[in-house]
Design a protein around this motif. Structure first.
Motif, short mmCIF file in Angstrom:
data_model
loop_
_atom_site.label_atom_id
_atom_site.label_comp_id
_atom_site.label_asym_id
_atom_site.label_seq_id
_atom_site.Cartn_x
_atom_site.Cartn_y
_atom_site.Cartn_z
N LYS A 13 30.15 32.84 39.98
CA LYS A 13 31.36 33.92 40.18
C LYS A 13 31.40 34.70 40.73
N ALA A 14 30.12 34.51 42.04
CA ALA A 14 29.46 35.74 42.99
C ALA A 14 29.18 37.42 42.81
N ALA A 25 28.01 43.22 39.46
CA ALA A 25 28.76 43.05 40.41
C ALA A 25 29.57 42.67 41.94
N ILE A 26 30.71 42.78 42.27
CA ILE A 26 31.24 41.63 43.20
C ILE A 26 31.39 42.00 43.87
N ALA A 27 31.51 41.95 45.57
CA ALA A 27 32.45 41.81 46.82
C ALA A 27 33.10 40.93 46.98
N ASP A 45 42.51 50.14 42.42
CA ASP A 45 43.49 49.89 40.69
C ASP A 45 42.21 49.09 40.25
N ILE A 46 42.07 47.77 40.96
CA ILE A 46 41.49 46.50 39.81
C ILE A 46 40.28 47.07 39.72
N GLU A 71 32.97 39.58 31.06
CA GLU A 71 33.99 38.83 30.48
C GLU A 71 35.43 39.27 31.35
N ASP A 72 35.37 40.47 32.16
CA ASP A 72 36.42 39.79 33.08
C ASP A 72 36.18 40.03 34.71
N LEU A 73 35.16 39.33 34.86
CA LEU A 73 35.11 38.82 37.07
C LEU A 73 35.82 37.85 36.65
N ASP A 74 36.80 36.92 36.31
CA ASP A 74 37.72 35.84 36.19
C ASP A 74 38.65 36.33 36.46
N ALA A 75 39.56 37.79 35.70
CA ALA A 75 40.49 37.84 35.97
C ALA A 75 40.66 39.29 37.41
N ALA A 76 39.41 39.70 37.04
CA ALA A 76 39.51 40.72 38.53
C ALA A 76 39.29 39.78 39.65
N TRP A 77 38.89 38.83 40.08
CA TRP A 77 38.50 38.52 40.50
C TRP A 77 40.35 37.06 41.88
N GLY A 78 40.63 36.84 40.16
CA GLY A 78 41.91 36.68 40.21
C GLY A 78 42.76 37.40 41.34
N GLU A 79 42.89 38.69 40.15
CA GLU A 79 43.81 40.14 41.10
C GLU A 79 43.19 40.41 42.05
#
Length: 224
Positions: A13-14, A25-27, A45-46, A71-79
């Motif tokens: 999920k990087a 954290a994601i970058a 916004d995200i 649980e929010d990682l996939d949605a955040a990346w998708g958006e």
């Protein structure tokens, strides 16, 4: 007896586990750190939507969204709709780029154009160890070429190329191996260095490889 689940980084999920042991954290990848208002708005916004703790501008010219729940990682990346920056793993982590002749009055060479070509070709490429590059448009070396595995510095005569630099617990300044190169010559030499490093096989930073075999042997291996 069930084995206790211990959280760690989530490479698939990087996502990098934070100090609290709970959030990540994601970058998103931002080539050369060049970003436009619509992308900044999207990131902000995200971050706000998913309750991020902060946005952190990183040394690799990215913007990390810090403090996300798993649980929010996939949605955040998708958006986001952006590819991840290669912030972890044994690969080309980043190509750091100064403004060069695109933006800076001191620029001698087109570090942005060259850096983006290198980013497109090499960012995320799997290698024996982590590998960092930098391109500067003048000897001020704002992208810190001398402490990167591969550093390219613009001068009035072309590009100088250094190898084997690193920071961290065992800092090492890069060795100068070529001067006054054209962009085409730089791209050719970078390809030879990457191919040599991939073939060497040992999980060591390039500077340690050079210390092991000697700079003259290294130059011979890459055709200098």
């Amino acid at each position: 007896m069930t084995k206790e689940y211990v959280k760690g980084d989530l490479p698939e999920k990087a996502a990098i586990l934070q100090r609290d042991g709970e959030t990540y954290a994601i970058a998103p990848h931002i080539p050369g750190g060049i970003v436009y208002p619509e992308t900044l708005r999207k990131i902000a916004d995200i971050a706000e939507k998913y309750g991020a703790a902060a946005l952190k501008v990183t040394s690799a010219q990215r913007i990390a969204i810090v403090g996300l729940k798993e649980e929010d990682l996939d949605a955040a990346w998708g958006e986001l709709g952006m590819s991840p920056g290669a912030a972890i793993g044994l690969c080309v982590r980043s190509i750091k780029i100064c403004p060069g002749t695109t933006f800076c009055k001191r620029g001698k060479q087109d570090s942005v154009g060259l850096g983006l070509k290198l980013d497109k070709k090499y960012h995320g490429m799997q290698l024996p160890s982590k590998f960092k590059m930098a391109v500067s448009g003048c000897p001020n070396s704002c992208s810190e070429t001398s402490i990167k595995d591969l550093g390219i510095m613009g001068t009035a005569k072309g590009y100088n190329l250094t190898v084997g630099g690193s920071a961290g617990p065992s800092p090492r300044l890069g060795d100068l191996v070529a001067k006054d190169l054209s962009e085409e010559q730089v791209l050719d030499l970078v390809e030879k260095i990457i191919n040599f490093y991939k073939g060497y096989g040992k999980p060591k930073r390039l500077g340690k490889v050079i210390d092991e075999i000697g700079i003259e042997k290294f130059k011979e291996e890459i055709g200098l």
